[in-house]
Design an enzyme around this catalytic site. Structure first.
Site, PDB file in Angstrom:
ATOM      1  CE  LYS A   1      -4.377  -1.599   1.804  1.00  0.00           C
ATOM      2  NZ  LYS A   1      -4.089  -2.956   2.325  1.00  0.00           N
TER       3      LYS A   1
ATOM      4  CB  SER B   1      -0.616  -8.208  -0.661  1.00  0.00           C
ATOM      5  OG  SER B   1      -1.331  -9.040   0.233  1.00  0.00           O
TER       6      SER B   1
HETATM    7  C1  LIG Z   1      -4.940  -3.889   1.969  1.00  0.00           C
HETATM    8  C2  LIG Z   1      -4.342  -5.201   1.772  1.00  0.00           C
HETATM    9  C3  LIG Z   1      -4.877  -6.112   0.845  1.00  0.00           C
HETATM   10  C4  LIG Z   1      -6.104  -5.791   0.034  1.00  0.00           C
HETATM   11  O1  LIG Z   1      -5.838  -4.749  -0.846  1.00  0.00           O
HETATM   12  P1  LIG Z   1      -6.990  -3.817  -1.430  1.00  0.00           P
HETATM   13  O2  LIG Z   1      -6.269  -2.962  -2.370  1.00  0.00           O
HETATM   14  O3  LIG Z   1      -7.590  -3.084  -0.280  1.00  0.00           O
HETATM   15  O4  LIG Z   1      -7.975  -4.718  -2.048  1.00  0.00           O
HETATM   16  C5  LIG Z   1      -4.229  -7.305   0.663  1.00  0.00           C
HETATM   17  N1  LIG Z   1      -3.138  -7.621   1.360  1.00  0.00           N
HETATM   18  C6  LIG Z   1      -2.597  -6.804   2.283  1.00  0.00           C
HETATM   19  C7  LIG Z   1      -1.397  -7.236   3.028  1.00  0.00           C
HETATM   20  C8  LIG Z   1      -3.184  -5.558   2.511  1.00  0.00           C
HETATM   21  O5  LIG Z   1      -2.657  -4.737   3.412  1.00  0.00           O
END
Ligand SMILES: *Cc1c(COP(=O)(O)O)cnc(C)c1O
Length: 316
Positions: free
Chosen positions: A48, A298
Site C-alpha cells: 500500500k 501483498s
Molecule cells: C490492503 C491489503 C490487501 C487488500 O488490498 P486492497 O487494495 O484493499 O484490495 C491485501 N493484502 C494486504 C497485506 C493488505 O494490506
C-alpha cells in the site's frame, strides 16, 4: 496507463522494486509453477505504500499544511503515515480498537497521531470521515482514490517485466485497489493473462459486490485484516466489473496453511492477507495445475498471535 507510468516515475526515487521469486518447494507443494511478487519486502511491509506515496507526493503545499486523515485496519495506515513522514505532512490515523499491535506500533513509530475507535474497519471509516470534516484535513480512503490505484499498479508493471509469461495472476482483495490495479496493467500489457481476485469467506463484501454487480454490505469477521471490509467500494468495483476474470473465496484456515507454507517453502513471512493468493491456489489445485501462476504476497505484518497460530500448521 499514463497515470501508472507517471506514478512509476514519481516513486522511483522513493521505493526500490520488490523481488519476484520462484521456489521449487512451493511448486512441489502446489503442483504448479508459482511466481511470488514479494510486496512483503516493502519498507512498510505491504504494497500500500506505493499508493500512499503517489497520492501524498502530489498534494499541494496548502493541502499538506492541512494534513491527512486515514482509516485502516493497519497497512493503509502505515502506508499513509510513511508517506506523511516523507512529505512532512501532519497525519491522523484511525484504527479499530484492538488493532494488530505490530501495525499500531509501526504507525506510532512513523510519527502519526493514532486514534483507536469502534470494532471494525467500517467504524473507523465513520470516525475518520467526521474528524476530517472538523479539521479540514484530506481524508485518504483506502480504495476510492484513483492515485492509490495508479501507485499500486506499479507493482504489476514490475511483476510483468520480471515474469512476462504468466498464465494467471491471483490478487488478494479488501477494498479492491490492488486487484483493480492488476486488471488495468494486465489489460494494457498482457491481455491474455487471467486475473483472479480472492477474498476471505468470512468477509465476502467485495466478492459478493462483484457477483451482484452492485455495492453490497456483508458480515466482516475475517482474521486477515487486509481482506476485512464490510462493503464494496464504487471506484474499484467499477474496474473489477469490467476487467476481472474471476473472484473466489477462501476460508481463514486455508489462509493460515498458506502462511505456514510461505514460512517453510519460501522462508518468508506473510500476514493473512498476504497469504490469501497462495491459499486460493491450495484450495483449488486442479484449476491451477501445471500453469504459471503469479501470486501477490501483498504484506508481511503478521502479529505475534498470528504467527503462533500459523505455526500450528508447520510440518512436524
Ligand atoms: C490492503 C491489503 C490487501 C487488500 O488490498 P486492497 O487494495 O484493499 O484490495 C491485501 N493484502 C494486504 C497485506 C493488505 O494490506
Amino acid at each position: 496507463m499514463r497515470d501508472v507510468l507517471d506514478a512509476r516515475r514519481l516513486l522511483a526515487t522513493h521505493l526500490q522494486p520488490t523481488p519476484t521469486r520462484s521456489y521449487p518447494a512451493l511448486d512441489r507443494a502446489t503442483g504448479t509453477h508459482v511466481v511470488v511478487k514479494h510486496e512483503n519486502h516493502q519498507p512498510t511491509g505491504a504494497f500500500k505504500v506505493r499508493g500512499a506515496l503517489n497520492l501524498l507526493l502530489r498534494l499541494t503545499p496548502d493541502e499538506r499544511t492541512h494534513g491527512v486523515t486515514a482509516f485502516s485496519t493497519g497497512n493503509h495506515a502505515q502506508a499513509v503515515a510513511h508517506a506523511a513522514r516523507t512529505t512532512a505532512t501532519p497525519c491522523i490515523i484511525v484504527m479499530p480498537t484492538h488493532p494488530n499491535p505490530t501495525k499500531a506500533d509501526a504507525v506510532r513509530d512513523l510519527g502519526a497521531r493514532l486514534v483507536l475507535t469502534g470494532t471494525t474497519f467500517d467504524d473507523a471509516r465513520e470516525h475518520a470521515t467526521a474528524l476530517a470534516g472538523e479539521d479540514g484535513s484530506r481524508l485518504v480512503s483506502a480504495a476510492n482514490e484513483p492515485l492509490l490505484v495508479a501507485g499500486v499498479a506499479t507493482a504489476y508493471l514490475e511483476l510483468l517485466a520480471d515474469a512476462p509469461d504468466l498464465d494467471v495472476l491471483v490478487v488478494p482483495v479488501g477494498g479492491g485497489s490492488g486487484a483493480a490495479a492488476a486488471c488495468l496493467v494486465a489489460q494494457a500489457l498482457a491481455p491474455g493473462l487471467e486475473v483472479v481476485a480472492v477474498q476471505s469467506a468470512a468477509s465476502p463484501a467485495a466478492h459478493d459486490s462483484w457477483r451482484a454487480r452492485d455495492l453490497v454490505a456483508r458480515p466482516n469477521t475475517s482474521r486477515a485484516e487486509g481482506l476485512a471490509t464490510g462493503t464494496g467500494f464504487a471506484l474499484t468495483q467499477a474496474v473489477l466489473r469490467e476487467h476481472l476474470d474471476d473472484f473466489v473465496l477462501v476460508d481463514d484456515d486455508t489462509i493460515d496453511r498458506a502462511a505456514a507454507l510461505y514460512l517453510t517453502a519460501a522462508r518468508t513471512v506473510a500476514e493473512g492477507a498476504g497469504a490469501a493468493a497462495l491459499a486460493a491456489v491450495l484450495a483449488d489445485p486442479d484449476r491451477f495445475a501445471g500453469r504459471r501462476v503469479g501470486v501477490v504476497c501483498s504484506g508481511g505484518n503478521a502479529s505475534p498471535a498470528e504467527l503462533r497460530r500459523v505455526s500450528a500448521h508447520l510440518p512436524r
